[in-house]
Design an enzyme around this catalytic site. Structure first.
Site, PDB file in Angstrom:
ATOM      1  CB  SER A 109      32.287  19.354   6.947  1.00  0.00           C
ATOM      2  OG  SER A 109      32.836  18.787   8.119  1.00  0.00           O
ATOM      3  CB  CYS A 116      20.569  -5.037  -4.704  1.00  0.00           C
ATOM      4  SG  CYS A 116      18.931  -5.644  -5.133  1.00  0.00           S
TER       5      CYS A 116
END
Length: 466
Positions: free
Chosen positions: A236, A391
């Site tokens: 790709s 986080c």
């Protein structure tokens, strides 16, 4: 937006990658990074005839904004350039009922990689005969569903899968059309996780080892399975046809060998695709017409050299249709200057999304661009890093981009080129709610995938079941 321009660096200013230079006009867009209808008016980004601040007032942020006319235009460009081919849209890049409908209306075929993607396609009324079913680990249930639905081709990937199809097609009324995915041993110049034709990876049958020929022999011996041809996919985000030349040569040589040794002329061949798009100014995607000309010449030349008839060809443009058609819009929450060794300062711009709506920067070290979408600014640009709210230190959306020095909380930021693999790979990390997809065209916006709610998250939480 990463324009080529001169820049006098102030003492302590951060320097980005060598290719990244401040914009000549910090309020302008780089056109080839954005969908075709995107432009700015007094600093406000407009897409599909709508001002992004107006759209955000109705749908909030983060939000994926899908330019329908751009999507359709790119689909038509591939359809027309590859007019003698079957062009398969990659459902895995992004799929919803509306998109499946557009793909059908623009005359393309559709690739799916799971039963759920197949369900979306069928719910949209997509002709199953124009659907291809991919995947390296299709279960018996997956294959039964595909065969029962009448999908046009199943791309087989292992001997186990062939065995499952042999059992299924032994049942009354069950037949399957298949292509054999082969690995041509081509190293695509792309990220290792999305290069798929070298030997040491999970996809396909090796041509070099003889596994691909053995697979063809096995399929041809199965009375309920029709072998359409061979399938090759080298990876790709590919910008030229050089890798396809090597792959086509090897795959067509196998096709000739099948004809000679097994007495069967295979009618089709899939060249794969995975054509690249522009994420930054360093990316230079090829035009579909140019790709079509080059790839057709490659096949014609190899078939003449081998003395075999030219098969009907298929391609899979991958992200090249939906990728540029979508941008993601965020709201800035905090802006922080971090002082680094040597006196340099990096500006961190935190937004209300992150790796839950675009994992590609963290997963592939992907590069993106962005722009302030809600206002014009005359402030001197500063090199910024756009980060998410999760986080994780690796929760980065845009590694390096010049933004106005007065970027502030409440500003809207838009990231182009997010149509492929962003919403489809989105997660609920930190229990984030996946953003909506809003299609825009001719000044009208419609939500084609709604924003998730906390009720959606709790619907699968069974509570304390002791």
């Amino acid at each position: 937006m990463s324009h080529e321009a001169g820049w006098a660096h102030a003492p302590g200013a951060m320097r980005g990658p060598a290719w990244l230079t401040p914009p000549a006009d910090p309020n302008a867009l780089v056109p080839h990074l954005w969908s075709q209808t995107a432009h700015k008016v007094d600093g406000e980004l407009h897409v599909g005839g709508l001002a992004i601040p107006e759209l955000v007032a109705n749908v909030n942020t983060p939000a994926y904004v899908l330019d329908e006319e751009d999507f359709r235009s790119r689909a038509r460009a591939f359809r027309d350039a590859f007019s003698s081919y079957d062009v398969f849209y990659a459902g895995k890049a992004f799929l919803c009922i509306a998109v499946a409908t557009w793909v059908a209306e623009e005359g393309l075929c559709l690739d799916v990689c799971s039963n759920s993607e197949l369900t979306v396609a069928l719910r949209a009324g997509f002709d199953p005969a124009r659907i291809g079913y991919h995947g390296n680990n299709k279960s018996t249930a997956d294959l039964r569903r595909a065969v029962a639905a009448g999908v046009g081709r199943i791309v087989v990937d292992s001997l186990d899968e062939i065995e499952r199809l042999e059992s299924l097609t032994a049942e009354p009324g069950m037949t399957a059309k298949v292509m054999i995915r082969v690995t041509a041993g081509v190293e695509a110049h792309t990220h290792e996780y999305i290069a798929t034709a070298h030997e040491d990876q999970k996809f396909g049958f090796s041509i070099t080892s003889g596994d691909a020929l053995d697979a063809a022999r096995r399929v041809l011996a199965a009375p309920g399975i029709e072998l359409l041809g061979l399938h090759s996919h080298i990876g790709s985000q590919i910008f030229d046809s050089s890798g396809f030349e090597v792959a086509a040569r090897r795959v067509l040589a196998l096709q000739a060998r099948i004809s000679e040794e097994l007495g069967v002329t295979l009618p089709e061949m899939d060249l794969g695709g995975g054509f690249g798009i522009a994420y930054t100014t360093q990316d230079d995607p090829a035009d579909p017409a140019q790709l079509a000309t080059e790839m057709t010449k490659i096949v014609e030349h190899e078939c003449r050299a081998l003395g075999i008839p030219e098969p009907r060809l298929s391609i899979e443009p991958g992200r090249a249709i939906v990728g540029p058609a979508m941008c993601t819009v965020y709201t800035v929450g905090t802006v922080k200057q971090v002082h680094l060794d040597g006196g340099a300062v990096r500006t961190y711009v935190s937004v209300d999304g992150g790796m839950s709506d675009n994992i590609r920067t963290a997963l592939y070290d992907a590069d993106y661009s962005c722009t302030v979408a809600s206002r014009a600014s005359e402030a001197v640009p500063v090199l910024a890093r756009v980060v998410g709210k999760h986080c994780e230190a690796g929760d980065i959306l845009v590694k390096d981009e010049f933004l106005p020095g007065d970027v502030r909380p409440g500003d809207l930021l838009a990231v182009p080129g997010t149509g492929a693999y962003c919403r489809s790979m989105a997660s609920n990390y930190n229990h984030a709610l996946r953003p909506p997809v809003v299609a825009v065209r001719d000044g009208v916006a419609r939500v084609v995938v709604r924003r998730e709610t906390e009720d959606d998250l709790l619907a699968t939480d069974m509570g304390d079941v002791r």
